[in-house]
Enzyme design. Sequence first.
Site, PDB file in Angstrom:
ATOM      1  CB  SER A 167      -0.942   0.006   1.203  1.00  0.00           C
ATOM      2  OG  SER A 167      -1.768  -1.130   1.203  1.00  0.00           O
ATOM      3  CG  HIS A 213      -1.855   3.831   3.521  1.00  0.00           C
ATOM      4  ND1 HIS A 213      -3.227   3.697   3.398  1.00  0.00           N
ATOM      5  CD2 HIS A 213      -1.359   2.574   3.379  1.00  0.00           C
ATOM      6  CE1 HIS A 213      -3.535   2.437   3.180  1.00  0.00           C
ATOM      7  NE2 HIS A 213      -2.419   1.730   3.183  1.00  0.00           N
TER       8      HIS A 213
END
Length: 287
Positions: free
Chosen positions: A191, A238
């Site tokens: 991610s 992230h």
Amino acid sequence: MSSTDYRSNPENYCYRHPDRQSFVLCQRCLRTICPECQTQMPVGVICPECLAEQQRGAKATNVTRMPRGRRRSGTSDRPLVTYTLVALTSVMFLVGLIPGVGPFVEWLLAFNSVFVFPGANFQPWRLVTVTLVHAGIWHVALNMLALWALGRSLEPLLGRMRFLALYLLSALGGSVLVALLAPGTWVVGASGAVWGLLGAMFVIGRHLGANVTAIAVILGLNLVITFLPGSNISWQAHIGGGLVGLLVGFVFARTRAIRQQRAQLWLLVGIAVALLALLVIPAFVYA
């Protein structure tokens, strides 16, 4: 990244195929060329006209004597790095499903800040190989779908090596922020690297004059999902990957010219060194 705004800047298109966007310049004439028009040289690529001129000249011998494996009339526009990353990550996930092997794969590749401390468990490669391990079928499926969609646009635009550098640096950025803000936390997944691709696409799109509203909306929605209660998402990975992606995208956007290639390389190396240097903080504070 398609938008009518691109037409205001023809330099963003291949000079031989005006309908094809590109981010790669011929190293001789500095005109923008698409993957089909690129001929790989020892350093950089050149366009068909420059190649023909070089072959006709007295210095054409070095080109004509290149090994067959390195002579190409044009590079494929297929995003091979993207496909390779998707395939490798998917294979690692399938291997992890083998009874008795899954925990070992996760132990081998998952990231925890403890592995950045020099010592018996010092395994720095986990900073990047964490992208190869996922928590479940939906986790890997969504990440690989995003990688496939973003890579098909970004890789032909940037070139294979730049795209790979962006992916790896973004993954590194995500792991570093986890080590800084969530020491001792186990994280898995690509991610952070995917967020880096989104960030770079936003910056490059803005630089090229594209309408990046859709990308901004996607970033915003993902940001909201990241902070939803009970999401079990590492927001540090992230945010870290996204910030590094924004920075690398800015570097690419500002160093397009051939004369700036060396500066671009050193800037990328500097980003990597700076990220690794930040790991000194958790090594002293949390060790």
